[in-house]
Design an enzyme around this catalytic site. Structure first.
Site, PDB file in Angstrom:
ATOM      1  N   GLU A  89      -0.838  10.528  -2.071  1.00 20.17           N
ATOM      2  CA  GLU A  89      -1.313  10.304  -0.697  1.00 20.17           C
ATOM      3  C   GLU A  89      -0.148   9.940   0.208  1.00 20.17           C
ATOM      4  O   GLU A  89       0.856   9.403  -0.247  1.00 20.17           O
ATOM      5  CB  GLU A  89      -2.334   9.151  -0.687  1.00 20.17           C
ATOM      6  N   ASP A  90      -0.322  10.212   1.504  1.00 22.88           N
ATOM      7  CA  ASP A  90       0.688   9.798   2.474  1.00 22.88           C
ATOM      8  C   ASP A  90       0.549   8.314   2.801  1.00 22.88           C
ATOM      9  O   ASP A  90       1.511   7.566   2.787  1.00 22.88           O
ATOM     10  CB  ASP A  90       0.607  10.654   3.749  1.00 22.88           C
ATOM     11  N   ASP A 146      -4.895   3.475   4.394  1.00 24.21           N
ATOM     12  CA  ASP A 146      -5.140   2.677   5.591  1.00 24.21           C
ATOM     13  C   ASP A 146      -6.375   1.820   5.323  1.00 24.21           C
ATOM     14  O   ASP A 146      -6.259   0.699   4.833  1.00 24.21           O
ATOM     15  CB  ASP A 146      -5.308   3.673   6.748  1.00 24.21           C
ATOM     16  N   PHE A 190       0.934   2.744  14.091  1.00 25.31           N
ATOM     17  CA  PHE A 190       0.665   4.149  13.810  1.00 25.31           C
ATOM     18  C   PHE A 190       1.976   4.873  13.565  1.00 25.31           C
ATOM     19  O   PHE A 190       2.832   4.946  14.434  1.00 25.31           O
ATOM     20  CB  PHE A 190      -0.117   4.808  14.958  1.00 25.31           C
ATOM     21  N   ARG A 245       5.102  16.136  11.937  1.00 27.11           N
ATOM     22  CA  ARG A 245       5.145  16.184  10.471  1.00 27.11           C
ATOM     23  C   ARG A 245       6.555  16.513   9.969  1.00 27.11           C
ATOM     24  O   ARG A 245       6.915  16.168   8.854  1.00 27.11           O
ATOM     25  CB  ARG A 245       4.177  17.244   9.938  1.00 27.11           C
TER      26      ARG A 245
HETATM   27  P1  IMP Z   1      -8.137   5.820   5.096  1.00 29.72           P
HETATM   28  O1  IMP Z   1      -7.345   5.067   4.066  1.00 29.72           O
HETATM   29  O2  IMP Z   1      -9.438   6.360   4.596  1.00 29.72           O
HETATM   30  O3  IMP Z   1      -8.319   5.003   6.353  1.00 29.72           O
HETATM   31  O4  IMP Z   1      -7.397   7.123   5.554  1.00 29.72           O
HETATM   32  C1  IMP Z   1      -6.078   7.364   5.396  1.00 29.72           C
HETATM   33  C2  IMP Z   1      -5.758   8.628   6.185  1.00 29.72           C
HETATM   34  O5  IMP Z   1      -5.740   8.351   7.600  1.00 29.72           O
HETATM   35  C3  IMP Z   1      -4.352   9.090   5.840  1.00 29.72           C
HETATM   36  O6  IMP Z   1      -4.349   9.993   4.782  1.00 29.72           O
HETATM   37  C4  IMP Z   1      -3.873   9.687   7.151  1.00 29.72           C
HETATM   38  O7  IMP Z   1      -4.246  11.045   7.231  1.00 29.72           O
HETATM   39  C5  IMP Z   1      -4.607   8.914   8.226  1.00 29.72           C
HETATM   40  N1  IMP Z   1      -3.747   7.825   8.769  1.00 29.72           N
HETATM   41  C6  IMP Z   1      -3.976   6.500   8.654  1.00 29.72           C
HETATM   42  N2  IMP Z   1      -3.011   5.784   9.253  1.00 29.72           N
HETATM   43  C7  IMP Z   1      -2.127   6.693   9.757  1.00 29.72           C
HETATM   44  C8  IMP Z   1      -0.891   6.560  10.480  1.00 29.72           C
HETATM   45  O8  IMP Z   1      -0.374   5.466  10.796  1.00 29.72           O
HETATM   46  N3  IMP Z   1      -0.276   7.726  10.816  1.00 29.72           N
HETATM   47  C9  IMP Z   1      -0.784   8.948  10.493  1.00 29.72           C
HETATM   48  N4  IMP Z   1      -1.925   9.107   9.811  1.00 29.72           N
HETATM   49  C10 IMP Z   1      -2.604   7.984   9.450  1.00 29.72           C
HETATM   50 MG    MG Z   2      -4.128  12.099   4.734  1.00 29.68          MG
END
Ligand code: IMP
Ligand code: MG
Length: 183
Positions: free
Chosen positions: A101-102, A105, A154, A167
């Protein structure tokens, strides 16, 4: 080397620091899975750069799979309901999976994916995430291989986007929304 570096993005983690950390994570993975092979499952689109670097630094046979996901809900809030927009090309039954995962959050996306993937009967499932924002976590998640913990900002670059932009930055930076207005 010329580098794409837009003024509205404030550098946070340099390309050099990212590369060093990715190498450390890859070394850890190579030790943990020594003598085995693994499937790196890159969650699109944000993790494609991290997955590419991680895969090349791992000293073991790896297979790569890509999973396209879209979170229902608006742009800034994850609802935890994830739609799979592109599925794996092969079954992962009996494989050792590492979900790449990137960023984690709220944790809703990864919790959903972990459950979904267990249903496909892999031998094991672990999670590698480049970033983690603990301030916003809603669901406890175990991150087996974590690059960096960051504040509630962010971030873009190194695969991460804002409205599909940024990206291709080599580094990670904090986006200043006031400077993107009207673009
Ligand atoms: P979550 O953990 O379900 O809230 O979702 C995580 C996803 O939200 C990540 O895979 C990203 O695609 C997106 N995301 C959350 N925070 C950021 C950020 O700071 N920059 C870019 N994408 C983010
Ligand atoms: Mg993502």
């Amino acid at each position: 080397m010329p580098e794409f570096s837009p003024p509205e993005v404030k550098p946070l983690i340099s390309a050099e620091r990212i590369a060093a950390r990715v190498d450390e994570l890859a070394a850890e993975i190579s030790r943990d899975y020594a003598g085995r092979s693994l499937v790196l499952l890159s969650v699109l689109k944000g993790s494609f750069v991290f997955a590419a670097d991680l895969a090349r630094a791992i000293d073991l046979p790896v297979r790569l799979e890509f999973l396209g996901v879209r979170s229902y809900g608006d742009d800034t809030k994850s609802s935890g309901v994830v739609q799979i927009t592109q599925d794996l090309t092969r079954p992962v039954t009996g494989d050792d999976l590492v979900i790449v995962e990137d960023i984690i959050d709220t944790g809703l996306t990864i919790s959903y994916l972990r459950e979904q993937l267990k249903g496909r009967n892999p031998a094991s499932v672990k999670v590698a995430s480049l970033l983690h924002k603990p301030a916003r976590i809603q669901r406890a998640v175990e991150i087996d291989y974590l690059g960096f913990t960051i504040d509630d900002v962010f971030v873009v670059g190194y695969g991460l986007d804002y409205a599909e932009r940024y990206r291709n930055l080599r580094y990670l930076g904090v986006l200043d929304p006031s400077r993107t207005a009207g673009k």
